[in-house]
Motif scaffolding. Structure first.
Motif, PDB file in Angstrom:
ATOM      1  N   ASN A 257     -14.303   2.325 -31.482  1.00  0.00           N
ATOM      2  CA  ASN A 257     -13.187   3.298 -30.878  1.00  0.00           C
ATOM      3  C   ASN A 257     -12.625   3.704 -31.588  1.00  0.00           C
ATOM      4  OD1 ASN A 257     -14.676   3.330 -28.219  1.00  0.00           O
ATOM      5  ND2 ASN A 257     -14.191   1.932 -27.276  1.00  0.00           N
TER       6      ASN A 257
ATOM      7  N   GLU B 110     -18.046  -2.233 -29.358  1.00  0.00           N
ATOM      8  CA  GLU B 110     -17.442  -0.646 -28.698  1.00  0.00           C
ATOM      9  C   GLU B 110     -16.252  -0.680 -29.255  1.00  0.00           C
ATOM     10  OE1 GLU B 110     -17.937  -2.191 -25.145  1.00  0.00           O
ATOM     11  OE2 GLU B 110     -19.870  -1.566 -25.230  1.00  0.00           O
ATOM     12  N   LYS B 111     -15.485  -1.935 -29.214  1.00  0.00           N
ATOM     13  CA  LYS B 111     -14.292  -1.850 -29.833  1.00  0.00           C
ATOM     14  C   LYS B 111     -13.577  -1.695 -31.311  1.00  0.00           C
ATOM     15  CE  LYS B 111     -11.619  -5.388 -26.831  1.00  0.00           C
ATOM     16  NZ  LYS B 111     -10.942  -4.718 -26.426  1.00  0.00           N
TER      17      LYS B 111
ATOM     18  N   ASP C 156      -6.652  -8.203 -28.473  1.00  0.00           N
ATOM     19  CA  ASP C 156      -6.464  -9.130 -27.050  1.00  0.00           C
ATOM     20  C   ASP C 156      -7.808 -10.002 -26.655  1.00  0.00           C
ATOM     21  OD1 ASP C 156      -8.485  -6.660 -27.529  1.00  0.00           O
ATOM     22  OD2 ASP C 156      -7.799  -6.691 -25.428  1.00  0.00           O
ATOM     23  N   VAL C 157      -8.551  -9.918 -28.068  1.00  0.00           N
ATOM     24  CA  VAL C 157     -10.070 -10.987 -27.761  1.00  0.00           C
ATOM     25  C   VAL C 157      -9.232 -11.882 -28.939  1.00  0.00           C
ATOM     26  CG1 VAL C 157     -11.316  -9.412 -26.386  1.00  0.00           C
ATOM     27  CG2 VAL C 157     -11.610  -9.369 -28.679  1.00  0.00           C
TER      28      VAL C 157
ATOM     29  N   LEU D 158      -8.931  -5.450 -32.021  1.00  0.00           N
ATOM     30  CA  LEU D 158      -9.852  -6.808 -31.569  1.00  0.00           C
ATOM     31  C   LEU D 158      -8.753  -7.926 -30.689  1.00  0.00           C
ATOM     32  CD1 LEU D 158     -12.257  -7.972 -33.667  1.00  0.00           C
ATOM     33  CD2 LEU D 158     -12.406  -6.106 -31.785  1.00  0.00           C
TER      34      LEU D 158
ATOM     35  N   HIS E 261     -18.838 -15.455 -26.441  1.00  0.00           N
ATOM     36  CA  HIS E 261     -19.876 -14.628 -27.543  1.00  0.00           C
ATOM     37  C   HIS E 261     -20.285 -13.017 -27.333  1.00  0.00           C
ATOM     38  CE1 HIS E 261     -20.145 -17.689 -31.140  1.00  0.00           C
ATOM     39  NE2 HIS E 261     -19.646 -17.806 -30.263  1.00  0.00           N
ATOM     40  N   ASP E 262     -19.265 -12.443 -27.314  1.00  0.00           N
ATOM     41  CA  ASP E 262     -19.162 -10.749 -26.984  1.00  0.00           C
ATOM     42  C   ASP E 262     -19.462 -10.042 -28.209  1.00  0.00           C
ATOM     43  OD1 ASP E 262     -19.685  -8.487 -25.784  1.00  0.00           O
ATOM     44  OD2 ASP E 262     -18.082  -8.845 -23.823  1.00  0.00           O
ATOM     45  N   TYR E 263     -20.892  -9.838 -28.780  1.00  0.00           N
ATOM     46  CA  TYR E 263     -20.637  -8.948 -29.746  1.00  0.00           C
ATOM     47  C   TYR E 263     -20.612  -7.121 -29.275  1.00  0.00           C
ATOM     48  CZ  TYR E 263     -22.239 -13.021 -31.625  1.00  0.00           C
ATOM     49  OH  TYR E 263     -22.540 -14.877 -31.890  1.00  0.00           O
ATOM     50  N   GLN E 264     -21.391  -7.187 -28.343  1.00  0.00           N
ATOM     51  CA  GLN E 264     -21.050  -5.530 -27.815  1.00  0.00           C
ATOM     52  C   GLN E 264     -19.679  -4.933 -27.775  1.00  0.00           C
ATOM     53  OE1 GLN E 264     -24.255  -4.245 -25.357  1.00  0.00           O
ATOM     54  NE2 GLN E 264     -24.926  -6.170 -25.418  1.00  0.00           N
ATOM     55  N   LEU E 265     -19.009  -6.168 -27.108  1.00  0.00           N
ATOM     56  CA  LEU E 265     -17.559  -5.572 -27.118  1.00  0.00           C
ATOM     57  C   LEU E 265     -16.705  -5.182 -28.236  1.00  0.00           C
ATOM     58  CD1 LEU E 265     -14.953  -5.605 -25.397  1.00  0.00           C
ATOM     59  CD2 LEU E 265     -14.662  -7.737 -25.112  1.00  0.00           C
ATOM     60  N   ILE E 266     -17.006  -6.083 -29.413  1.00  0.00           N
ATOM     61  CA  ILE E 266     -16.726  -6.139 -30.785  1.00  0.00           C
ATOM     62  C   ILE E 266     -16.903  -4.216 -30.656  1.00  0.00           C
ATOM     63  CG2 ILE E 266     -16.349  -7.177 -32.973  1.00  0.00           C
ATOM     64  CD1 ILE E 266     -17.038  -9.350 -31.543  1.00  0.00           C
TER      65      ILE E 266
END
Length: 212
Positions: free
Chosen positions: A14, A10-11, A206-207, A204, A3-8
């Motif tokens: 952006n 950031e996307k 791609d993830v 999102l 689980h990568d909440y920071q990536l979510i």
């Protein structure tokens, strides 16, 4: 999956940029709006706020009769119930002399427990107040967050607090980030990750596991 909440975050940031939430002119208006929007959409809640007009002041609403308040917020739906909830909230707010700055001095957990003791203030309503009125770093769990994380492929806990705590354990304890994260998730769910999603336009994709 990890689980990568920071990536979510950031996307989504952006894609949509800063959301400038909560839409209100004061912390008090924000809190009343959080009660009015329960079980309805923001359009109906906002109409009720406009109907209150210059009566949207703590001292005035504290002394307003429940009947008059109910009539003024009729557009929000369940207006008699919400009038009772607002009056219960006003009793609590009065115990702090309607001073938001004094309330902010309380620690997050104590304050959250106090809010949850107020009739009609559930976990989601308490948490939006904590973030947007009292500037406490809390993740707000709502139906949009559940929808998005499920579709991404995240197996989130079923209970509200376990879901909230799982995100908070892996996300920076920064109130502005939580402010934006909740707003961005709601914006994404309304625009792209709808009940019938627009996956080809999704930042999102791609993830995302595209689990429906």
């Amino acid at each position: 999956m990890e689980h990568d909440y920071q990536l979510i975050f950031e996307k989504l940031f952006n894609q949509y940029g800063p959301q400038n939430w909560w839409p209100a002119d004061s912390p008090f208006e924000m809190m009343i709006g959080a009660i009015l929007v329960q079980n309805t959409n923001w359009r109906n809640a906002d109409k009720a706020l406009r109907n209150l007009g210059n009566l949207l002041e703590p001292e005035i609403m504290f002394h307003m009769s429940e009947t008059e308040l109910a009539e003024r917020i009729r557009s929000s739906g369940f207006y008699r119930l919400k009038a009772k909830r607002i009056k219960a909230f006003m009793e609590w707010f009065n115990s702090y002399h309607f001073c938001v700055e004094n309330i902010k001095k309380r620690d997050k957990d104590t304050l959250r427990n106090e809010l949850l003791q107020i009739n009609g203030i559930g976990r989601e309503t308490a948490d939006v107040m904590l973030v947007y009125a009292f500037e406490k770093p809390v993740f707000v769990v709502d139906a949009y967050a559940r929808r998005i994380f499920y579709r991404l492929g995240y197996d989130m806990p079923a209970t509200y607090d376990a879901f909230r705590q799982q995100v908070e354990e892996h996300f920076p304890s920064d109130v502005q980030l939580y402010n934006e994260f909740h707003a961005l998730l709601d914006e994404h769910a309304k625009n792209i990750c709808r009940k019938k999603p627009l996956c080809s336009k999704c930042p999102l994709k791609d993830v995302c596991a595209q689990r429906f």
